[in-house]
Design a protein around this motif. Sequence first.
Motif, PDB file in Angstrom:
ATOM      1  N   UNK A   1       2.114  10.469   1.638  1.00 17.89           N
ATOM      2  CA  UNK A   1       2.105   9.089   1.194  1.00 17.89           C
ATOM      3  C   UNK A   1       1.419   8.485   2.258  1.00 17.89           C
ATOM      4  N   UNK A   2       1.711   8.628   3.708  1.00 18.65           N
ATOM      5  CA  UNK A   2       0.976   7.769   4.632  1.00 18.65           C
ATOM      6  C   UNK A   2      -0.706   7.801   4.522  1.00 18.65           C
TER       7      UNK A   2
ATOM      8  N   UNK B   1      -2.421   8.742   1.910  1.00 14.20           N
ATOM      9  CA  UNK B   1      -2.807   8.299   0.881  1.00 14.20           C
ATOM     10  C   UNK B   1      -2.870   6.726   0.881  1.00 14.20           C
ATOM     11  N   UNK B   2      -1.869   5.885   1.643  1.00 14.16           N
ATOM     12  CA  UNK B   2      -1.864   4.602   1.998  1.00 14.16           C
ATOM     13  C   UNK B   2      -2.840   4.167   3.053  1.00 14.16           C
ATOM     14  N   UNK B   3      -3.129   5.308   3.837  1.00 20.14           N
ATOM     15  CA  UNK B   3      -4.108   4.894   5.169  1.00 20.14           C
ATOM     16  C   UNK B   3      -3.346   4.295   6.241  1.00 20.14           C
ATOM     17  N   UNK B   4      -2.217   4.845   6.470  1.00 21.86           N
ATOM     18  CA  UNK B   4      -1.504   4.269   7.528  1.00 21.86           C
ATOM     19  C   UNK B   4      -0.583   5.336   8.293  1.00 21.86           C
ATOM     20  N   UNK B   5      -0.069   4.867   9.450  1.00 22.69           N
ATOM     21  CA  UNK B   5       0.505   5.931  10.229  1.00 22.69           C
ATOM     22  C   UNK B   5       2.052   6.215   9.761  1.00 22.69           C
TER      23      UNK B   5
ATOM     24  N   UNK C   1       0.958  -1.120   0.138  1.00 23.07           N
ATOM     25  CA  UNK C   1       0.241   0.094  -0.003  1.00 23.07           C
ATOM     26  C   UNK C   1       0.835   1.176   0.130  1.00 23.07           C
ATOM     27  N   UNK C   2       1.736   1.238   0.828  1.00 25.72           N
ATOM     28  CA  UNK C   2       2.888   2.446   0.890  1.00 25.72           C
ATOM     29  C   UNK C   2       3.407   2.557  -0.448  1.00 25.72           C
ATOM     30  N   UNK C   3       4.038   1.643  -1.047  1.00 28.58           N
ATOM     31  CA  UNK C   3       4.544   1.558  -2.428  1.00 28.58           C
ATOM     32  C   UNK C   3       3.701   1.843  -3.504  1.00 28.58           C
ATOM     33  N   UNK C   4       2.383   1.514  -3.444  1.00 29.39           N
ATOM     34  CA  UNK C   4       1.491   2.059  -4.414  1.00 29.39           C
ATOM     35  C   UNK C   4       1.037   3.516  -4.330  1.00 29.39           C
TER      36      UNK C   4
END
Length: 197
Positions: free
Chosen positions: A37-38, A40-44, A15-18
Amino acid sequence: MARTTDGDATPVPQRLLAAATRLFAERGYDRTSVQEIVEAAGVTKGALYHYFGSKDDLLHEVYARMLRLQQERLDAFADADAPVEERLRGAAADVVVTTIENLDDAMIFFRSMHHLSPEKDKQVRAERRRYHERFRALVEEGQRTGVFSKATPADLVVDYHFGSVHHLSTWYRTDGPLTPQQVADHLADLLLRALRP
């Protein structure tokens, strides 16, 4: 330990790479923040730093994953039990198709390689050199056995083909008149015609 999916079926690193690939392609590496980036990836940010030490590591991985794929495929062509002309043509067409299939990655790399740290830049150059040397070995095998002309040095032949490949991101359009395979076939045929004895 960080979860690999973070509540989503897609693993966090992917997800991070995408997200990074899309944002780097749209905005450029230098105009994309870690926060964007985070989000857009939905992470922390913690998840990003768990898998990738920095934005520079993400940039390196965007290109490294494509190069790993292309190296594996080139090795398979080079090691096949087939005439050298067939192996070279297959490898020459394949690098075109895989580049087009990963056009954002290629565009990011050529636009943003200068942002890599000296250590990462050295790694990428070594990986690219290994690929080019394996490809050149096919040309040299054909020249040594008389299948290909020796009129043009193998290094120049390889630079000629990869110059075409490296410019795909500047002109190829998915909605254009040629499919990735058609472009690959044309460029592979040009390469083999240049090597004809």
